[in-house]
Design a protein around this motif. Structure first.
Motif, mmCIF file in Angstrom:
data_model
loop_
_atom_site.group_PDB
_atom_site.id
_atom_site.type_symbol
_atom_site.label_atom_id
_atom_site.label_comp_id
_atom_site.label_asym_id
_atom_site.label_seq_id
_atom_site.Cartn_x
_atom_site.Cartn_y
_atom_site.Cartn_z
ATOM 1 N N ALA A 136 0.819 -1.215 0.000
ATOM 2 C CA ALA A 136 0.000 0.000 0.000
ATOM 3 C C ALA A 136 0.856 1.270 0.000
ATOM 4 C CB ALA A 136 -0.937 -0.003 1.202
ATOM 5 N N ASP A 137 1.948 1.278 0.768
ATOM 6 C CA ASP A 137 2.802 2.461 0.813
ATOM 7 C C ASP A 137 3.444 2.722 -0.546
ATOM 8 O OD1 ASP A 137 2.235 2.866 3.486
ATOM 9 O OD2 ASP A 137 3.992 1.763 4.195
ATOM 10 N N TRP A 138 3.915 1.664 -1.181
ATOM 11 C CA TRP A 138 4.538 1.780 -2.508
ATOM 12 C C TRP A 138 3.527 2.313 -3.521
ATOM 13 C CZ3 TRP A 138 6.820 -2.857 -5.738
ATOM 14 C CH2 TRP A 138 7.728 -2.353 -6.690
ATOM 15 N N LEU A 139 2.313 1.803 -3.471
ATOM 16 C CA LEU A 139 1.277 2.247 -4.397
ATOM 17 C C LEU A 139 0.860 3.692 -4.154
ATOM 18 C CD1 LEU A 139 -0.910 -0.975 -4.530
ATOM 19 C CD2 LEU A 139 0.332 0.039 -6.449
ATOM 20 N N ARG A 140 0.872 4.107 -2.895
ATOM 21 C CA ARG A 140 0.538 5.502 -2.618
ATOM 22 C C ARG A 140 1.571 6.447 -3.227
ATOM 23 N NH1 ARG A 140 -1.843 3.677 2.269
ATOM 24 N NH2 ARG A 140 0.203 3.536 3.285
ATOM 25 N N SER A 141 2.823 6.063 -3.150
ATOM 26 C CA SER A 141 3.878 6.930 -3.678
ATOM 27 C C SER A 141 4.033 6.794 -5.194
ATOM 28 C CB SER A 141 5.212 6.621 -2.994
ATOM 29 O OG SER A 141 5.638 5.292 -3.277
ATOM 30 N N GLN A 142 3.695 5.594 -5.725
ATOM 31 C CA GLN A 142 3.816 5.361 -7.173
ATOM 32 C C GLN A 142 2.589 4.587 -7.656
ATOM 33 O OE1 GLN A 142 7.819 4.164 -8.638
ATOM 34 N NE2 GLN A 142 8.415 4.171 -6.474
ATOM 35 N N PRO A 143 1.475 5.256 -7.837
ATOM 36 C CA PRO A 143 0.243 4.547 -8.222
ATOM 37 C C PRO A 143 0.267 3.961 -9.621
ATOM 38 C CG PRO A 143 -0.080 6.930 -8.244
ATOM 39 C CD PRO A 143 1.250 6.695 -7.628
ATOM 40 N N ASP A 144 1.256 4.305 -10.427
ATOM 41 C CA ASP A 144 1.322 3.818 -11.807
ATOM 42 C C ASP A 144 2.285 2.644 -11.977
ATOM 43 O OD1 ASP A 144 3.662 5.172 -11.352
ATOM 44 O OD2 ASP A 144 3.598 6.356 -13.194
ATOM 45 N N LEU A 145 2.512 1.871 -10.925
ATOM 46 C CA LEU A 145 3.510 0.792 -10.975
ATOM 47 C C LEU A 145 3.247 -0.200 -12.102
ATOM 48 C CD1 LEU A 145 3.983 0.032 -7.172
ATOM 49 C CD2 LEU A 145 5.667 1.028 -8.727
#
Length: 309
Positions: free
Chosen positions: A62-71
């Motif tokens: 979730a933290d990674w997606l918040r910072s980079q939602p376009d993964l």
């Protein structure tokens, strides 16, 4: 039906089948070792009487997606661009879900590659040369229009190694270099997470390069440096230097070495107290401790600072 004990939700399995072919049947699911940022599974399908392996990656941090939602989008575009590399096999994109609507998380579906990760090679020079030659092939891809660009992972100006390092003053010297004037560089398509656990081998040769979620435009020295700091931790600075020599040999005049980029990637690892990378232990590496990693990072730092003398 899928055997019991698997971890893929029904909605994910249905998405895989619908994406590949509605008549396909999932035979088995196996979580692949080494991935620590997101779960990766090999899914074996039966399709028209034949077996077909695909690889699923789900972004559930979730933290990674918040910072980079376009993964998912970024890895999809990285795979498309990486497929242009000559002499380097990469997974082929099958489909991706940029949002959580279908699979509960953003997800990637791609082809599998043959081979295994090798972290303790029987022939060190051949291993280093193979990784270096493959990286040169990646950096030859034309991609100046690629929309993602390199940024350091950490702010060197706030680094504090005093809790673990024998050379905190030297680390501050390194931080001062990194926060100073950034050298000019030729823009290359880079993997951004190039290290031995993302490289597959078969028959003594590199059979593929995986994990493209961080693909971007940046200096070739970032990929070289990222691999070197991994080698310095797994082995020592001398092995890292041998990899650099191999890369310079294959790259020729297309690459100008600058130890600045080595320091940038080293600080990415030293910003927090050192620890053994979980991907290595999952792949069978033993004998490393957090203390050993710290000592090797210190030694590598000293070797790099000598290059600025």
């Amino acid at each position: 039906m899928l055997p019991s004990g698997t971890t893929l939700p029904d909605r994910v399995r249905q998405w895989i089948v619908d994406t590949v072919q509605p008549e396909a049947t999932i035979l088995s699911v196996r979580q692949l070792k080494g991935g620590v940022s997101s779960p990766v599974h090999e899914v074996m399908l039966e399709l028209n009487g034949e077996e077909k392996a695909v690889v699923l990656r789900r972004f559930d941090d979730a933290d990674w997606l918040r910072s980079q939602p376009d993964l998912a989008l970024r890895e999809a575009e990285s795979l498309r661009r990486a497929s242009r590399a000559i002499g380097v096999q990469t997974p082929k994109l099958i489909a991706f879900e940029e949002t959580e609507s279908r699979c509960g998380t953003p997800a990637m579906l791609m082809t599998g590659l043959k081979g295994e990760v090798v972290l303790e090679p029987p022939d060190m020079s051949r291993w280093l040369n193979g990784m270096a030659k493959a990286l040169v092939g990646i950096h030859a891809v034309e991609a100046e229009d690629f929309p993602w660009t390199f940024e350091p992972y950490c702010d060197a100006s706030t680094m504090d190694t005093s809790s673990w390092s024998r050379f905190p003053d030297e680390w501050q010297t390194a931080a001062g270099i990194v926060t100073g004037n950034r050298p000019s560089f030729a823009k290359r398509f880079i993997h951004r997470d190039y290290h031995p656990a993302n490289i597959l081998w078969s028959g003594g040769e590199v059979s593929g390069v995986v994990d493209w979620v961080n693909g971007c435009i940046g200096p070739a020295g970032i990929d070289v440096g990222h691999c070197r700091v991994n080698l310095a931790q797994l082995y020592d600075a001398a092995i890292a230097d041998e990899f650099l020599a191999a890369y310079r040999h294959y790259a020729g005049a297309s690459f100008t070495y600058d130890p600045y980029w080595d320091l940038v990637t080293l600080i990415d690892f030293a910003y927090w107290p050192p620890e053994v990378y979980g991907g290595w232990t999952a792949l069978g590496v033993t004998g490393l401790t957090d203390e050993i990693i710290g000592e090797r990072l210190d030694s590598y730092l000293i070797s790099l600072l000598k290059r600025f003398s």
